[in-house]
Design a protein around this motif. Structure first.
Motif, PDB file in Angstrom:
ATOM      1  N   TYR A  94     -10.984  -4.050   6.411  1.00 49.51           N
ATOM      2  CA  TYR A  94     -11.240  -3.982   4.975  1.00 49.51           C
ATOM      3  C   TYR A  94     -12.562  -3.314   4.635  1.00 49.51           C
ATOM      4  O   TYR A  94     -12.970  -3.345   3.460  1.00 49.51           O
ATOM      5  CB  TYR A  94     -11.190  -5.390   4.377  1.00 49.51           C
ATOM      6  CG  TYR A  94      -9.834  -6.046   4.512  1.00 49.51           C
ATOM      7  CD1 TYR A  94      -8.788  -5.696   3.669  1.00 49.51           C
ATOM      8  CD2 TYR A  94      -9.604  -6.997   5.501  1.00 49.51           C
ATOM      9  CE1 TYR A  94      -7.532  -6.283   3.795  1.00 49.51           C
ATOM     10  CE2 TYR A  94      -8.366  -7.595   5.635  1.00 49.51           C
ATOM     11  CZ  TYR A  94      -7.334  -7.236   4.786  1.00 49.51           C
ATOM     12  OH  TYR A  94      -6.092  -7.811   4.926  1.00 49.51           O
ATOM     13  N   TYR A  97     -12.462  -0.474   1.860  1.00 44.85           N
ATOM     14  CA  TYR A  97     -12.054  -0.789   0.495  1.00 44.85           C
ATOM     15  C   TYR A  97     -13.227  -1.362  -0.309  1.00 44.85           C
ATOM     16  O   TYR A  97     -14.134  -1.967   0.251  1.00 44.85           O
ATOM     17  CB  TYR A  97     -10.910  -1.806   0.493  1.00 44.85           C
ATOM     18  CG  TYR A  97      -9.720  -1.403   1.320  1.00 44.85           C
ATOM     19  CD1 TYR A  97      -8.740  -0.579   0.803  1.00 44.85           C
ATOM     20  CD2 TYR A  97      -9.581  -1.849   2.636  1.00 44.85           C
ATOM     21  CE1 TYR A  97      -7.636  -0.215   1.561  1.00 44.85           C
ATOM     22  CE2 TYR A  97      -8.495  -1.483   3.399  1.00 44.85           C
ATOM     23  CZ  TYR A  97      -7.525  -0.670   2.865  1.00 44.85           C
ATOM     24  OH  TYR A  97      -6.447  -0.297   3.633  1.00 44.85           O
ATOM     25  N   THR A 102      -7.727  -2.467  -6.625  1.00 46.94           N
ATOM     26  CA  THR A 102      -6.532  -2.811  -7.386  1.00 46.94           C
ATOM     27  C   THR A 102      -5.297  -2.354  -6.616  1.00 46.94           C
ATOM     28  O   THR A 102      -5.232  -1.209  -6.176  1.00 46.94           O
ATOM     29  CB  THR A 102      -6.546  -2.143  -8.773  1.00 46.94           C
ATOM     30  OG1 THR A 102      -7.685  -2.601  -9.498  1.00 46.94           O
ATOM     31  CG2 THR A 102      -5.286  -2.485  -9.550  1.00 46.94           C
ATOM     32  N   PHE A 103      -4.345  -3.274  -6.460  1.00 38.84           N
ATOM     33  CA  PHE A 103      -3.067  -2.959  -5.809  1.00 38.84           C
ATOM     34  C   PHE A 103      -1.982  -2.918  -6.877  1.00 38.84           C
ATOM     35  O   PHE A 103      -1.849  -3.856  -7.676  1.00 38.84           O
ATOM     36  CB  PHE A 103      -2.729  -4.013  -4.756  1.00 38.84           C
ATOM     37  CG  PHE A 103      -1.380  -3.809  -4.117  1.00 38.84           C
ATOM     38  CD1 PHE A 103      -1.230  -2.922  -3.062  1.00 38.84           C
ATOM     39  CD2 PHE A 103      -0.266  -4.491  -4.580  1.00 38.84           C
ATOM     40  CE1 PHE A 103       0.014  -2.725  -2.468  1.00 38.84           C
ATOM     41  CE2 PHE A 103       0.981  -4.299  -4.002  1.00 38.84           C
ATOM     42  CZ  PHE A 103       1.113  -3.412  -2.950  1.00 38.84           C
ATOM     43  N   THR A 111      -5.683  -7.466  -8.525  1.00 34.58           N
ATOM     44  CA  THR A 111      -7.032  -6.925  -8.445  1.00 34.58           C
ATOM     45  C   THR A 111      -7.911  -7.858  -7.614  1.00 34.58           C
ATOM     46  O   THR A 111      -7.785  -9.078  -7.698  1.00 34.58           O
ATOM     47  CB  THR A 111      -7.643  -6.763  -9.845  1.00 34.58           C
ATOM     48  OG1 THR A 111      -6.800  -5.904 -10.626  1.00 34.58           O
ATOM     49  CG2 THR A 111      -9.032  -6.144  -9.769  1.00 34.58           C
ATOM     50  N   TYR A 116      -5.989  -8.704  -2.250  1.00 32.61           N
ATOM     51  CA  TYR A 116      -5.504  -7.645  -1.361  1.00 32.61           C
ATOM     52  C   TYR A 116      -5.315  -8.183   0.059  1.00 32.61           C
ATOM     53  O   TYR A 116      -4.317  -7.868   0.722  1.00 32.61           O
ATOM     54  CB  TYR A 116      -6.500  -6.493  -1.372  1.00 32.61           C
ATOM     55  CG  TYR A 116      -5.959  -5.197  -0.810  1.00 32.61           C
ATOM     56  CD1 TYR A 116      -4.987  -4.464  -1.489  1.00 32.61           C
ATOM     57  CD2 TYR A 116      -6.432  -4.695   0.399  1.00 32.61           C
ATOM     58  CE1 TYR A 116      -4.499  -3.278  -0.981  1.00 32.61           C
ATOM     59  CE2 TYR A 116      -5.947  -3.508   0.914  1.00 32.61           C
ATOM     60  CZ  TYR A 116      -4.977  -2.813   0.219  1.00 32.61           C
ATOM     61  OH  TYR A 116      -4.493  -1.628   0.735  1.00 32.61           O
ATOM     62  N   TYR A 175      -3.793   6.208  -2.230  1.00 28.13           N
ATOM     63  CA  TYR A 175      -5.115   5.602  -2.153  1.00 28.13           C
ATOM     64  C   TYR A 175      -6.100   6.492  -2.913  1.00 28.13           C
ATOM     65  O   TYR A 175      -6.257   7.671  -2.581  1.00 28.13           O
ATOM     66  CB  TYR A 175      -5.559   5.448  -0.705  1.00 28.13           C
ATOM     67  CG  TYR A 175      -4.684   4.547   0.126  1.00 28.13           C
ATOM     68  CD1 TYR A 175      -4.935   3.183   0.213  1.00 28.13           C
ATOM     69  CD2 TYR A 175      -3.595   5.061   0.833  1.00 28.13           C
ATOM     70  CE1 TYR A 175      -4.127   2.351   0.977  1.00 28.13           C
ATOM     71  CE2 TYR A 175      -2.787   4.238   1.597  1.00 28.13           C
ATOM     72  CZ  TYR A 175      -3.063   2.889   1.668  1.00 28.13           C
ATOM     73  OH  TYR A 175      -2.275   2.077   2.422  1.00 28.13           O
ATOM     74  N   HIS A 186      -4.867   1.119  -4.619  1.00 35.30           N
ATOM     75  CA  HIS A 186      -3.744   1.358  -3.716  1.00 35.30           C
ATOM     76  C   HIS A 186      -2.466   1.159  -4.535  1.00 35.30           C
ATOM     77  O   HIS A 186      -2.197   0.064  -5.021  1.00 35.30           O
ATOM     78  CB  HIS A 186      -3.794   0.384  -2.536  1.00 35.30           C
ATOM     79  CG  HIS A 186      -2.614   0.491  -1.626  1.00 35.30           C
ATOM     80  ND1 HIS A 186      -2.342  -0.446  -0.639  1.00 35.30           N
ATOM     81  CD2 HIS A 186      -1.632   1.425  -1.526  1.00 35.30           C
ATOM     82  CE1 HIS A 186      -1.252  -0.089   0.004  1.00 35.30           C
ATOM     83  NE2 HIS A 186      -0.795   1.035  -0.509  1.00 35.30           N
TER      84      HIS A 186
END
Length: 261
Positions: A94, A97, A102-103, A111, A116, A175, A186
């Motif tokens: 990670y 990131y 935000t996914f 978020t 995540y 991404y 993402h």
């Protein structure tokens, strides 16, 4: 009465007590040497040279963020290539990131780095429960722009139920990177399903998607509500992951309310 004086030379007219300057030896005269000149202050630098140094320093400071971006961009591409094929067996790295990542998928948005992490924990947990074998293959990695990485992948698995054959579907992960080269979004889209033939009802959205040839390029994006699709292990898999995130979000909200009250 006139007298004739003898022709006296100038040297005879000098006093005997005062020696002539001509007779003074040269060795007794002090002559400044080069060492005395070294004590002088050096001349100030020219204004043009100082300007060149300042310009060079400003360019170096402007170049540092750009170099950091490309370093983090290369690290992100390399990490994604290594992590995605192993998402069902080990956790991700990670470091690439941002904490406020935000996914997004066609149905939901989450978020925060903790959410995540929870997404991929739920993928590993429910993937082992619902499938005898599940894996993800990377088909293509490319950059449509400097601040975006696209990865086309194929997810396939063998469910743990005897009446359901193995199935698979493809998707694209987008991404987005900030100016420092860190991923802040993402997004999963451009999904193409290929469920077993016996599970697909006639004239459904899934039939239309399955009829489209698989392509590494983002040429289509079809996704209907989960309730409209066939009852399969893939749908149960998605529901299980989503329920895990919803329960965690509910618990966090309840904790916040209890703390605030």
């Amino acid at each position: 009465m006139a007298y004739s004086l003898p022709n006296l030379s100038p040297t005879l007219l000098q006093s005997k007590d005062k020696p002539s300057a001509i007779n003074v030896p040269l060795s007794s005269v002090s002559i400044p040497t080069a060492s005395a000149q070294t004590k002088l202050e050096p001349p100030p630098p020219r204004r043009g040279a100082v300007q060149v140094n300042r310009t060079s320093g400003a360019q170096d400071k402007q170049q540092e963020p750009k170099n950091e971006f490309y370093v983090n961009l290369g690290l992100a591409v390399r990490t994604l290539r290594e992590d995605l094929p192993l998402i069902f067996t080990k956790d991700l790295n990670y470091d690439i990131y941002r904490d406020d990542i935000t996914f997004r998928d066609p149905l939901n948005t989450f978020t925060g780095i903790e959410n995540y992490k929870l997404i991929f924990w739920a993928l590993r947990f429910h993937g082992r429960i619902l499938f005898r074998d599940i894996s993800l293959d990377i088909l293509r990695v490319w950059q449509p722009s400097e601040t975006m990485i696209l990865i086309r992948w194929n997810l396939r698995g063998v469910p743990r139920v005897p009446w359901e054959a193995k199935g698979q579907f493809q998707g694209t992960s987008r991404y987005k990177l900030d100016r420092n080269g860190k991923i802040y979004e993402h997004k999963v889209d451009n999904l193409a399903f290929n469920f077993p033939q016996t599970l697909r009802p006639a004239a459904s959205v899934l039939d239309l998607v399955a009829a489209c040839p698989a392509s590494p390029n983002p040429t289509f994006s079809l996704w209907g509500p989960v309730d409209d699709g066939p009852s399969s292990s893939w749908v149960e898999f998605y529901r299980a992951v989503k329920d895990t995130l919803d329960r965690e979000s509910l618990m966090i909200s309840q904790d916040c309310l209890a703390t605030c009250s």
